[in-house]
Design a protein around this motif. Structure first.
Motif, PDB file in Angstrom:
ATOM      1  N   LYS A 148      -6.078  -0.794  -3.026  1.00 38.81           N
ATOM      2  CA  LYS A 148      -5.936   0.372  -2.150  1.00 38.81           C
ATOM      3  C   LYS A 148      -7.287   0.844  -1.623  1.00 38.81           C
ATOM      4  CE  LYS A 148      -1.621   2.599  -3.632  1.00 38.81           C
ATOM      5  NZ  LYS A 148      -1.151   3.048  -2.311  1.00 38.81           N
ATOM      6  N   SER A 149      -8.303   0.773  -2.476  1.00 42.72           N
ATOM      7  CA  SER A 149      -9.619   1.303  -2.098  1.00 42.72           C
ATOM      8  C   SER A 149     -10.250   0.552  -0.928  1.00 42.72           C
ATOM      9  CB  SER A 149     -10.569   1.275  -3.302  1.00 42.72           C
ATOM     10  OG  SER A 149     -11.007  -0.044  -3.594  1.00 42.72           O
ATOM     11  N   ILE A 150      -9.882  -0.739  -0.772  1.00 41.80           N
ATOM     12  CA  ILE A 150     -10.459  -1.509   0.338  1.00 41.80           C
ATOM     13  C   ILE A 150      -9.435  -1.782   1.445  1.00 41.80           C
ATOM     14  CG2 ILE A 150     -12.190  -2.571  -1.156  1.00 41.80           C
ATOM     15  CD1 ILE A 150     -10.563  -5.168  -1.041  1.00 41.80           C
ATOM     16  N   GLY A 151      -8.293  -1.107   1.361  1.00 39.96           N
ATOM     17  CA  GLY A 151      -7.290  -1.226   2.414  1.00 39.96           C
ATOM     18  C   GLY A 151      -6.471  -2.488   2.380  1.00 39.96           C
ATOM     19  N   GLY A 152      -6.414  -3.149   1.218  1.00 44.60           N
ATOM     20  CA  GLY A 152      -5.599  -4.351   1.086  1.00 44.60           C
ATOM     21  C   GLY A 152      -6.198  -5.557   1.778  1.00 44.60           C
ATOM     22  N   PHE A 153      -5.327  -6.429   2.255  1.00 48.23           N
ATOM     23  CA  PHE A 153      -5.773  -7.631   2.957  1.00 48.23           C
ATOM     24  C   PHE A 153      -6.291  -7.269   4.345  1.00 48.23           C
ATOM     25  CE2 PHE A 153      -2.379  -9.302   0.093  1.00 48.23           C
ATOM     26  CZ  PHE A 153      -3.195 -10.118  -0.679  1.00 48.23           C
ATOM     27  N   LEU A 200       0.814  -1.217   0.000  1.00 45.16           N
ATOM     28  CA  LEU A 200       0.000   0.000   0.000  1.00 45.16           C
ATOM     29  C   LEU A 200       0.848   1.267   0.000  1.00 45.16           C
ATOM     30  CD1 LEU A 200      -2.681  -1.189   2.597  1.00 45.16           C
ATOM     31  CD2 LEU A 200      -3.075  -0.803   0.150  1.00 45.16           C
ATOM     32  N   ASP A 201       2.121   1.130   0.383  1.00 40.79           N
ATOM     33  CA  ASP A 201       3.018   2.285   0.385  1.00 40.79           C
ATOM     34  C   ASP A 201       3.536   2.626  -1.008  1.00 40.79           C
ATOM     35  OD1 ASP A 201       2.763   2.424   3.149  1.00 40.79           O
ATOM     36  OD2 ASP A 201       4.553   1.197   3.515  1.00 40.79           O
TER      37      ASP A 201
END
Length: 284
Positions: free
Chosen positions: A162-167, A68-69
């Motif tokens: 990214k939109s769902i914050g990953g895992f 995500l970074d």
């Protein structure tokens, strides 16, 4: 395209991993390689980036969420023991996103030459030679396998990731399945891409099988909404029972000397899962 290949590593065998990196660098579509290292210190090469983390901080979901970074079009998550079959792996995975609602494209797994017949059956069954685009419409037919995904070699649409914050944070197993389940129930699609291939297999001993399925049982206990969603369409245990029976028939026909091991492993998986689900076991 901006593609990041993200591989968590823990002291991989040097010769094998050197070959792995060479195959990834030789892809027809180039990608940036990011190694998330929780083992001994390794030298950083100009052709890949190393992010060092403490071994105690490693987690299946959280470690991969370091992605995500980074800005990208696609994230390709691999494990250190998955070896590209050819130089078209990245290219073929990218082709899995033709449908605009597809958010994951995961590869076929081919067994290594030392895989036993139980492992060959499992890989051939879970990763057949025919591709499949999976959606909510498949739940009545495929059941829990609709949510089947892979953390060994899967490419993710980075924008959706990214939109769902990953895992899901803190998951230490089946983070790939949980992600796929959320996506599919949100009317997205998962593509099993049989033309994109990696070598990947294990010959587990009985203790490793116990630990693995005990953890899976705990996962399903803590994420019971997955089974509940599948239960609206089909019996949740039917898939596992069918696979166990099919394995027995396959081994009986091809290598009957492995029959006892197959039966033993099937019972081990069943009881380990049940104990994990009920959280009555200290193992796992």
């Amino acid at each position: 395209m901006n593609i990041k290949i993200i591989i968590p590593i823990l002291n991989p065998p040097k010769d094998f991993f050197t070959k792995n990196l060479a195959m990834l660098k030789n892809q027809t579509i180039k990608a940036d390689i990011i190694l998330i290292n929780s083992g001994d210190k390794i030298s950083e090469d100009f052709s890949y980036q190393v992010i060092n983390i403490d071994k105690k901080d490693f987690n299946h979901a959280n470690t991969r969420n370091i992605a995500l970074d980074f800005e990208a079009d696609y994230y390709l998550f691999m494990t250190q023991d998955a070896l590209p079959f050819d130089e078209y792996l990245v290219e073929n995975l990218c082709k899995g996103f033709v449908d605009s609602n597809t958010v994951v494209s995961y590869a076929r797994q081919i067994t290594y030459s030392n895989a036993d017949i139980i492992e060959k059956f499992a890989r051939n069954t879970n990763y057949p030679d025919i591709s499949k685009l999976k959606s909510k419409d498949d739940l009545a037919i495929l059941g829990i396998k609709t949510f089947f995904n892979s953390d060994s070699c899967s490419m993710y649409n980075a924008k959706y990731f990214k939109s769902i914050g990953g895992f899901k944070k803190d998951l230490n197993t089946n983070e790939d399945m949980e992600y796929a389940a959320r996506a599919i129930l949100n009317n997205r699609k998962i593509y099993y891409n049989a033309t994109a291939k990696v070598y990947h297999s294990h010959n587990f001993n009985i203790l490793e099988v116990w630990k693995r399925y005990n953890q899976i049982g705990i996962f399903f206990k803590e994420n019971s909404w997955i089974s509940q969603s599948v239960a609206l369409y089909v019996k949740t245990e039917s898939s596992g029972m069918k696979q166990a029976k099919a394995e027995l028939l396959f081994i009986l026909k091809n290598k009957p000397l492995y029959l006892f091991k197959s039966v033993l492993f099937s019972f081990t998986k069943f009881f380990a899962f049940k104990l994990g689900y009920r959280r009555n076991s200290s193992i796992g």
